[in-house]
Design a protein around this motif. Sequence first.
Motif, PDB file in Angstrom:
ATOM      1  N   ALA A 142      23.597 -10.754  -1.383  1.00 19.88           N
ATOM      2  CA  ALA A 142      22.370 -11.318  -2.104  1.00 19.88           C
ATOM      3  C   ALA A 142      22.511 -11.255  -3.588  1.00 19.88           C
ATOM      4  O   ALA A 142      22.338 -12.137  -4.243  1.00 19.88           O
ATOM      5  N   VAL A 143      23.197 -10.059  -4.006  1.00 18.99           N
ATOM      6  CA  VAL A 143      23.294  -9.793  -5.526  1.00 18.99           C
ATOM      7  C   VAL A 143      24.342 -10.873  -6.165  1.00 18.99           C
ATOM      8  O   VAL A 143      24.184 -11.337  -7.074  1.00 18.99           O
ATOM      9  N   SER A 144      25.382 -10.961  -5.155  1.00 18.15           N
ATOM     10  CA  SER A 144      26.607 -11.729  -5.821  1.00 18.15           C
ATOM     11  C   SER A 144      26.105 -13.290  -5.736  1.00 18.15           C
ATOM     12  O   SER A 144      26.360 -13.922  -6.589  1.00 18.15           O
ATOM     13  N   ALA A 145      25.264 -13.599  -4.705  1.00 14.59           N
ATOM     14  CA  ALA A 145      24.868 -15.029  -4.763  1.00 14.59           C
ATOM     15  C   ALA A 145      23.905 -15.197  -6.157  1.00 14.59           C
ATOM     16  O   ALA A 145      24.117 -16.197  -6.756  1.00 14.59           O
ATOM     17  N   ALA A 146      23.141 -14.173  -6.190  1.00 16.07           N
ATOM     18  CA  ALA A 146      22.107 -14.399  -7.572  1.00 16.07           C
ATOM     19  C   ALA A 146      23.064 -14.429  -8.797  1.00 16.07           C
ATOM     20  O   ALA A 146      22.581 -15.120  -9.643  1.00 16.07           O
ATOM     21  N   ALA A 147      24.081 -13.622  -8.751  1.00 15.51           N
ATOM     22  CA  ALA A 147      24.972 -13.812 -10.062  1.00 15.51           C
ATOM     23  C   ALA A 147      25.598 -14.893 -10.248  1.00 15.51           C
ATOM     24  O   ALA A 147      25.687 -15.574 -11.320  1.00 15.51           O
ATOM     25  N   LEU A 148      25.961 -15.313  -9.239  1.00 12.24           N
ATOM     26  CA  LEU A 148      26.842 -16.901  -9.244  1.00 12.24           C
ATOM     27  C   LEU A 148      25.748 -18.002  -9.756  1.00 12.24           C
ATOM     28  O   LEU A 148      26.120 -18.759 -10.350  1.00 12.24           O
ATOM     29  N   ALA A 149      24.682 -17.902  -8.874  1.00 13.14           N
ATOM     30  CA  ALA A 149      23.473 -18.881  -9.300  1.00 13.14           C
ATOM     31  C   ALA A 149      23.229 -18.840 -10.792  1.00 13.14           C
ATOM     32  O   ALA A 149      22.903 -19.896 -11.446  1.00 13.14           O
TER      33      ALA A 149
END
Length: 187
Positions: free
Chosen positions: A56-63
């Motif tokens: 979830a943290v990785s997805a938020a960073a990519l977004a």
Amino acid sequence: MSSLAPSPPLPLPALSAPEPCGVPEFAPLRVRGGGGRHRLRKAVRRRRRAMAAGLAVSAAALAAATPRATERTGTATQAVEGAGQQHRRTPARTEVVSAPVRIADAATVRLLRRGDRVDVIASANSPTSDGGSPAKVVAAGVRVAEVPEPGQTSADGGALVVLSVPRATAAQLAGAGATSRLAVTLC
């Protein structure tokens, strides 16, 4: 001769039983069936939660790092490329065309390879009053599609390069090529 006669059995001493004592009070003992299995399930659940949180943290960073359209006006969108960078307008649907461009210096063209990014600079044929010639960037960061084979230069020492550019930039390049000498710089 003496006769050995069996002797009568001896009475056993009377044993007394110990006094009964009370059993101390204690909490009941509860035995879990498969105690290791429960701990294993708990550990697996914790690991899954940690992995889900990491994803979830990785997805938020990519977004957050991906440019997104914030305003649509006709065929153009305004993209924000990250904190601290300026806004820039990019076309929503850019039609890329091949634009042949005559570069004044053939030696510079020999340095180019297919796929390179270049800036195309136009300099006026007539010098300015201070002896220099005004130069301006006609196309920035365009991709080189084709370069000439060695020895394919024109009589004036120039060489023809094919660039992949948006249609509007191709028109600007054609106009600049007719009125000025063109040069390229590698990006």
